[in-house]
Design a protein around this motif. Sequence first.
Motif, PDB file in Angstrom:
ATOM      1  N   PHE A 299       5.940   0.801   7.982  1.00  0.00           N
ATOM      2  CA  PHE A 299       6.031   0.929   6.529  1.00  0.00           C
ATOM      3  C   PHE A 299       6.718   2.219   6.081  1.00  0.00           C
ATOM      4  O   PHE A 299       6.813   2.499   4.884  1.00  0.00           O
ATOM      5  CB  PHE A 299       4.628   0.855   5.908  1.00  0.00           C
ATOM      6  CG  PHE A 299       3.978  -0.490   6.060  1.00  0.00           C
ATOM      7  CD1 PHE A 299       4.577  -1.630   5.543  1.00  0.00           C
ATOM      8  CD2 PHE A 299       2.764  -0.618   6.723  1.00  0.00           C
ATOM      9  CE1 PHE A 299       3.983  -2.880   5.674  1.00  0.00           C
ATOM     10  CE2 PHE A 299       2.154  -1.845   6.869  1.00  0.00           C
ATOM     11  CZ  PHE A 299       2.773  -2.988   6.342  1.00  0.00           C
ATOM     12  N   GLY A 300       7.190   3.017   7.047  1.00  0.00           N
ATOM     13  CA  GLY A 300       7.848   4.276   6.697  1.00  0.00           C
ATOM     14  C   GLY A 300       9.096   4.074   5.860  1.00  0.00           C
ATOM     15  O   GLY A 300       9.368   4.827   4.929  1.00  0.00           O
ATOM     16  N   LYS A 301       9.864   3.015   6.172  1.00  0.00           N
ATOM     17  CA  LYS A 301      11.086   2.745   5.412  1.00  0.00           C
ATOM     18  C   LYS A 301      10.752   2.411   3.963  1.00  0.00           C
ATOM     19  O   LYS A 301      11.494   2.771   3.044  1.00  0.00           O
ATOM     20  CB  LYS A 301      11.859   1.588   6.046  1.00  0.00           C
ATOM     21  CG  LYS A 301      13.200   1.322   5.367  1.00  0.00           C
ATOM     22  CD  LYS A 301      13.938   0.177   6.025  1.00  0.00           C
ATOM     23  CE  LYS A 301      15.303  -0.016   5.355  1.00  0.00           C
ATOM     24  NZ  LYS A 301      15.191  -0.295   3.903  1.00  0.00           N
ATOM     25  N   GLU A 302       9.625   1.738   3.756  1.00  0.00           N
ATOM     26  CA  GLU A 302       9.195   1.419   2.396  1.00  0.00           C
ATOM     27  C   GLU A 302       8.923   2.707   1.609  1.00  0.00           C
ATOM     28  O   GLU A 302       9.232   2.797   0.420  1.00  0.00           O
ATOM     29  CB  GLU A 302       7.933   0.554   2.430  1.00  0.00           C
ATOM     30  CG  GLU A 302       7.472   0.071   1.061  1.00  0.00           C
ATOM     31  CD  GLU A 302       6.201  -0.767   1.126  1.00  0.00           C
ATOM     32  OE1 GLU A 302       5.611  -1.017   0.061  1.00  0.00           O
ATOM     33  OE2 GLU A 302       5.797  -1.148   2.247  1.00  0.00           O
TER      34      GLU A 302
ATOM     35  N   HIS B 144       0.828  -1.207   0.000  1.00  0.00           N
ATOM     36  CA  HIS B 144       0.000   0.000   0.000  1.00  0.00           C
ATOM     37  C   HIS B 144       0.868   1.264   0.000  1.00  0.00           C
ATOM     38  O   HIS B 144       0.563   2.246  -0.689  1.00  0.00           O
ATOM     39  CB  HIS B 144      -0.929  -0.018   1.215  1.00  0.00           C
ATOM     40  CG  HIS B 144      -1.975   1.044   1.185  1.00  0.00           C
ATOM     41  ND1 HIS B 144      -2.544   1.562   2.337  1.00  0.00           N
ATOM     42  CD2 HIS B 144      -2.557   1.700   0.156  1.00  0.00           C
ATOM     43  CE1 HIS B 144      -3.435   2.479   1.993  1.00  0.00           C
ATOM     44  NE2 HIS B 144      -3.463   2.584   0.682  1.00  0.00           N
ATOM     45  N   THR B 145       1.966   1.212   0.766  1.00  0.00           N
ATOM     46  CA  THR B 145       2.842   2.381   0.894  1.00  0.00           C
ATOM     47  C   THR B 145       3.489   2.756  -0.430  1.00  0.00           C
ATOM     48  O   THR B 145       3.542   3.944  -0.801  1.00  0.00           O
ATOM     49  CB  THR B 145       3.930   2.115   1.949  1.00  0.00           C
ATOM     50  OG1 THR B 145       3.309   1.980   3.230  1.00  0.00           O
ATOM     51  CG2 THR B 145       4.941   3.256   1.999  1.00  0.00           C
ATOM     52  N   ALA B 146       3.970   1.779  -1.160  1.00  0.00           N
ATOM     53  CA  ALA B 146       4.623   2.061  -2.447  1.00  0.00           C
ATOM     54  C   ALA B 146       3.656   2.747  -3.404  1.00  0.00           C
ATOM     55  O   ALA B 146       4.032   3.673  -4.120  1.00  0.00           O
ATOM     56  CB  ALA B 146       5.138   0.764  -3.060  1.00  0.00           C
ATOM     57  N   LYS B 147       2.390   2.312  -3.399  1.00  0.00           N
ATOM     58  CA  LYS B 147       1.383   2.913  -4.277  1.00  0.00           C
ATOM     59  C   LYS B 147       1.100   4.357  -3.869  1.00  0.00           C
ATOM     60  O   LYS B 147       0.997   5.247  -4.715  1.00  0.00           O
ATOM     61  CB  LYS B 147       0.091   2.098  -4.235  1.00  0.00           C
ATOM     62  CG  LYS B 147       0.188   0.735  -4.921  1.00  0.00           C
ATOM     63  CD  LYS B 147      -1.140  -0.004  -4.849  1.00  0.00           C
ATOM     64  CE  LYS B 147      -1.051  -1.371  -5.523  1.00  0.00           C
ATOM     65  NZ  LYS B 147      -2.337  -2.111  -5.427  1.00  0.00           N
ATOM     66  N   LYS B 148       0.964   4.584  -2.550  1.00  0.00           N
ATOM     67  CA  LYS B 148       0.665   5.937  -2.072  1.00  0.00           C
ATOM     68  C   LYS B 148       1.824   6.899  -2.363  1.00  0.00           C
ATOM     69  O   LYS B 148       1.613   8.046  -2.790  1.00  0.00           O
ATOM     70  CB  LYS B 148       0.364   5.915  -0.563  1.00  0.00           C
ATOM     71  CG  LYS B 148      -0.925   5.205  -0.194  1.00  0.00           C
ATOM     72  CD  LYS B 148      -1.236   5.349   1.281  1.00  0.00           C
ATOM     73  CE  LYS B 148      -1.740   6.731   1.617  1.00  0.00           C
ATOM     74  NZ  LYS B 148      -2.251   6.844   2.988  1.00  0.00           N
ATOM     75  N   THR B 149       3.039   6.404  -2.136  1.00  0.00           N
ATOM     76  CA  THR B 149       4.209   7.251  -2.376  1.00  0.00           C
ATOM     77  C   THR B 149       4.366   7.548  -3.865  1.00  0.00           C
ATOM     78  O   THR B 149       4.671   8.682  -4.254  1.00  0.00           O
ATOM     79  CB  THR B 149       5.482   6.584  -1.830  1.00  0.00           C
ATOM     80  OG1 THR B 149       5.311   6.307  -0.423  1.00  0.00           O
ATOM     81  CG2 THR B 149       6.693   7.489  -2.010  1.00  0.00           C
TER      82      THR B 149
ATOM     83  N   GLU C 295       7.587  17.433   8.137  1.00  0.00           N
ATOM     84  CA  GLU C 295       7.883  16.488   9.217  1.00  0.00           C
ATOM     85  C   GLU C 295       8.352  15.153   8.638  1.00  0.00           C
ATOM     86  O   GLU C 295       7.877  14.077   9.006  1.00  0.00           O
ATOM     87  CB  GLU C 295       6.660  16.309  10.127  1.00  0.00           C
ATOM     88  CG  GLU C 295       6.236  17.596  10.826  1.00  0.00           C
ATOM     89  CD  GLU C 295       5.107  17.395  11.815  1.00  0.00           C
ATOM     90  OE1 GLU C 295       4.680  16.247  12.007  1.00  0.00           O
ATOM     91  OE2 GLU C 295       4.647  18.389  12.394  1.00  0.00           O
ATOM     92  N   ALA C 296       9.318  15.237   7.733  1.00  0.00           N
ATOM     93  CA  ALA C 296       9.799  14.057   7.012  1.00  0.00           C
ATOM     94  C   ALA C 296      10.398  13.006   7.937  1.00  0.00           C
ATOM     95  O   ALA C 296      10.365  11.810   7.624  1.00  0.00           O
ATOM     96  CB  ALA C 296      10.833  14.493   5.963  1.00  0.00           C
ATOM     97  N   TYR C 297      10.922  13.436   9.073  1.00  0.00           N
ATOM     98  CA  TYR C 297      11.528  12.488  10.021  1.00  0.00           C
ATOM     99  C   TYR C 297      10.529  11.462  10.543  1.00  0.00           C
ATOM    100  O   TYR C 297      10.903  10.397  11.018  1.00  0.00           O
ATOM    101  CB  TYR C 297      12.161  13.237  11.196  1.00  0.00           C
ATOM    102  CG  TYR C 297      11.311  14.362  11.734  1.00  0.00           C
ATOM    103  CD1 TYR C 297      10.227  14.123  12.564  1.00  0.00           C
ATOM    104  CD2 TYR C 297      11.586  15.679  11.388  1.00  0.00           C
ATOM    105  CE1 TYR C 297       9.441  15.155  13.031  1.00  0.00           C
ATOM    106  CE2 TYR C 297      10.807  16.719  11.845  1.00  0.00           C
ATOM    107  CZ  TYR C 297       9.742  16.451  12.668  1.00  0.00           C
ATOM    108  OH  TYR C 297       8.947  17.486  13.125  1.00  0.00           O
ATOM    109  N   SER C 298       9.236  11.771  10.448  1.00  0.00           N
ATOM    110  CA  SER C 298       8.213  10.831  10.923  1.00  0.00           C
ATOM    111  C   SER C 298       8.203   9.546  10.099  1.00  0.00           C
ATOM    112  O   SER C 298       7.681   8.526  10.542  1.00  0.00           O
ATOM    113  CB  SER C 298       6.822  11.478  10.880  1.00  0.00           C
ATOM    114  OG  SER C 298       6.455  11.795   9.547  1.00  0.00           O
ATOM    115  N   LEU C 299       8.793   9.565   8.915  1.00  0.00           N
ATOM    116  CA  LEU C 299       8.864   8.359   8.088  1.00  0.00           C
ATOM    117  C   LEU C 299       9.774   7.303   8.704  1.00  0.00           C
ATOM    118  O   LEU C 299       9.677   6.121   8.362  1.00  0.00           O
ATOM    119  CB  LEU C 299       9.376   8.705   6.680  1.00  0.00           C
ATOM    120  CG  LEU C 299       8.482   9.625   5.840  1.00  0.00           C
ATOM    121  CD1 LEU C 299       9.176   9.974   4.525  1.00  0.00           C
ATOM    122  CD2 LEU C 299       7.133   8.967   5.574  1.00  0.00           C
ATOM    123  N   ALA C 300      10.670   7.720   9.596  1.00  0.00           N
ATOM    124  CA  ALA C 300      11.616   6.781  10.196  1.00  0.00           C
ATOM    125  C   ALA C 300      11.325   6.518  11.665  1.00  0.00           C
ATOM    126  O   ALA C 300      12.148   5.932  12.364  1.00  0.00           O
ATOM    127  CB  ALA C 300      13.034   7.324  10.036  1.00  0.00           C
TER     128      ALA C 300
END
Length: 317
Positions: free
Chosen positions: A177-180, A144-149, A165-170
């Motif tokens: 799924f943030g790393k994805e 799902h994450t790859a599609k949204k990104t 707030e890009a740091y929230s991805l990690a």
Amino acid sequence: MTKKEIINQLEAGKVSITKAFRLLNNQHVNHNNLALKSEIDSQTKTQKQIEDIKAELDALVGLNKIKTLVNELEAFVKIQQKRKNLNLATEPLVMHMIFKGNPGTGKTTVARIFGRLFKELGLLTKGHLNEVERADLVGEYIGHTAKKTKKAIDEALGGILFIDEAYSLARGGVRDFGKESIDALVKGMEDNRDNLVIILAGYPQEMESFLQTNPGLNSRFPIKVDFDDYTLEELIEIAELMLKKREYKLCKSAKHKLFRILSKARNEVGSEKGNARTVRNIIERAIRIQATRLIDNEKILREDLMTIQSEDLKKSF
């Protein structure tokens, strides 16, 4: 006379071969002159638009580091284009950026200006800003994450993908799924290197930690911009500009009152919440309070409608 008409005249014996060649040559010269004029007009228009965009940035309070950076980027792009025209080696035009700063320091505003500037410089085809956050990029199940990104990237093509707030991805840990999403962003950067700029933005300390935990990202974002907190004097200047655009102004006592309010805000909530966003909220609230103060007056003068009094600021923060 068109080329076809000249040839018809020649075939009909109405003009000599010498004259026909002279007419055709003149036509060719005129065509080239028109093409050259069109190109010069286009370049002049583009440069005027670049100057207008820079003037808009210069009109903003503070942001001196950003204004210097814009001059550097403009010069760099133009020089690389000149080097390319003369078959000299050029540096890659990688414009991905890190914006580090507290809320209300102008990060989103500057990103929008950069988009328009890069379009006029020929780096982007559209120059729009697609502003997203973690929820727009990270999905709830595998795939799902790859599609949204990818969707966010596709919508940003030709412009800037601005991730607040890009740091929230990690932050989610190993099973998050943030790393994805980060991996998909890196792929998107590679696949669309000629028509996409990605800007990662957020609080200074968190962004620094984020880059340290993702060393591969650090080298992919060669431009790092620090957005300093505004001084109290700059915040007053911002307030006056906001009011001027709305055709309001502060009386002298209101200006002193606003300074004390902003100073108190800095002491109570810190600089991370005492920037331009706070000023905008205070001003908008003061305008509403002024309206309730004036509404029942039988006679309201133009000056009354334009002036914010100190009492209008008492309940604004």
